[in-house]
Structure formats: C-alpha cells, structure tokens
Design a protein around this motif. Structure first.
Motif, short mmCIF file in Angstrom:
data_model
loop_
_atom_site.label_atom_id
_atom_site.label_comp_id
_atom_site.label_asym_id
_atom_site.label_seq_id
_atom_site.Cartn_x
_atom_site.Cartn_y
_atom_site.Cartn_z
N PHE A 29 39.81 32.93 41.15
CA PHE A 29 38.95 33.52 40.48
C PHE A 29 39.61 35.28 39.96
O PHE A 29 39.03 35.41 38.64
CB PHE A 29 38.27 34.00 41.64
N SER A 30 40.22 35.19 40.27
CA SER A 30 40.55 36.76 39.25
C SER A 30 40.87 36.69 38.11
O SER A 30 41.36 37.12 37.16
CB SER A 30 42.64 37.33 40.14
N ARG A 32 39.26 34.40 35.80
CA ARG A 32 38.10 34.26 34.97
C ARG A 32 37.63 35.31 34.18
O ARG A 32 36.74 36.64 35.68
CB ARG A 32 37.01 33.03 36.11
N SER A 53 38.71 39.04 32.90
CA SER A 53 39.43 38.94 34.01
C SER A 53 40.75 39.89 34.21
O SER A 53 40.26 41.22 35.49
CB SER A 53 40.59 37.55 33.94
N ARG A 71 33.58 43.34 39.81
CA ARG A 71 33.76 42.55 40.31
C ARG A 71 34.63 42.92 41.55
O ARG A 71 35.38 43.60 40.95
CB ARG A 71 34.88 41.82 39.31
N ASP A 72 34.94 42.24 42.18
CA ASP A 72 36.41 41.96 43.64
C ASP A 72 36.84 41.34 43.53
O ASP A 72 36.33 40.16 44.19
CB ASP A 72 35.65 42.82 44.87
N ASN A 73 38.07 41.28 43.39
CA ASN A 73 38.95 40.44 43.08
C ASN A 73 39.67 39.90 44.65
O ASN A 73 39.81 38.79 45.11
CB ASN A 73 40.34 39.97 42.00
N ASN A 76 36.82 37.23 45.88
CA ASN A 76 36.08 36.75 44.69
C ASN A 76 34.69 36.97 44.28
O ASN A 76 34.19 35.89 44.43
CB ASN A 76 36.61 35.24 45.29
N VAL A 78 31.51 38.56 41.87
CA VAL A 78 31.04 39.33 41.11
C VAL A 78 29.74 39.84 41.48
O VAL A 78 28.74 39.65 42.16
CB VAL A 78 31.38 38.40 40.10
#
Length: 115
Positions: A29-30, A32, A53, A71-73, A76, A78
């Motif tokens: 995820f992080s 993208r 990203s 977003r919260d990486n 995972n 958004v």
C-alpha cells in the motif's frame, strides 16, 4: 490479489460532512498512489482526488477547499473527508489504484446529499 473495500457513505443534508474509508489489501500500500472517483446517475465516472505515496494530494476543482484526502500506511487505508456537502456531490464513490499496469476498483459506497 488486490482488494479495495470502501465504507462510510450515507445520507446527509446539504452542508453536512462524511468521511469515506478505503481499506486495501493484497499489495504494498505505502508505495501506491491512491484515488477516489465518483459516478452520478447518467454521468461519467469522475476523478475526485488523488494522493501520492509521499502524501501529496490533488483535487478536482469542484471539491477544492471542501474535501481532504489522506492516508494511513500503517492501516493500509485511504480516507476522503467531505465537508460542506452539496446535492451535486451525490454519487457512488469508488476507491482506485493501479498495480502492475492493472487498475483496481472497490465496490463503491453511496453518498446522497439532500437539499
């Protein structure tokens, strides 16, 4: 297998707020860029906001100053914070990303704004 699952839609009065979430799995995820699109009845799907990203956001002019993508990486996930909602924001909202040249979409979450 990439999966995107949206939540948080609903019915709200004009001027109200909603926060949409999109939980992603099956990918890193992080790294993208993530996007939110929407599609109103009888209209084409429209890009609403993107976030890179690195966390840089971009918005379509019609939502600037009212919507905020984040977003919260670690989760995972958004988000799309929607404030000062208008009836014209009524649509099915989709989460989107591209992995390996393939576009992935969630199932959508309905946002309805009453006047």
């Amino acid at each position: 297998q990439v999966q995107l699952v949206e939540s948080g839609g609903g019915l709200v009065q004009a001027g109200g707020s909603l926060r949409l979430s999109c939980a992603a799995s099956g990918m890193i995820f992080s790294i993208r860029t993530m996007a939110w699109y929407r599609q109103a009845p009888g209209k084409q799907r429209e890009l609403v906001a993107t976030i890179t990203s690195g966390g840089s956001p971009n918005y379509v002019d019609s939502v600037k100053g009212r919507f905020a993508i984040s977003r919260d990486n670690a989760k995972n996930t958004v988000y799309l914070q929607m404030n000062s909602l208008k009836p014209e924001d009524t649509a099915l909202y989709y989460c989107n990303t591209g992995v390996g040249g393939v576009q992935y979409w969630g199932q959508g979450t309905q946002v309805t704004v009453s006047s």
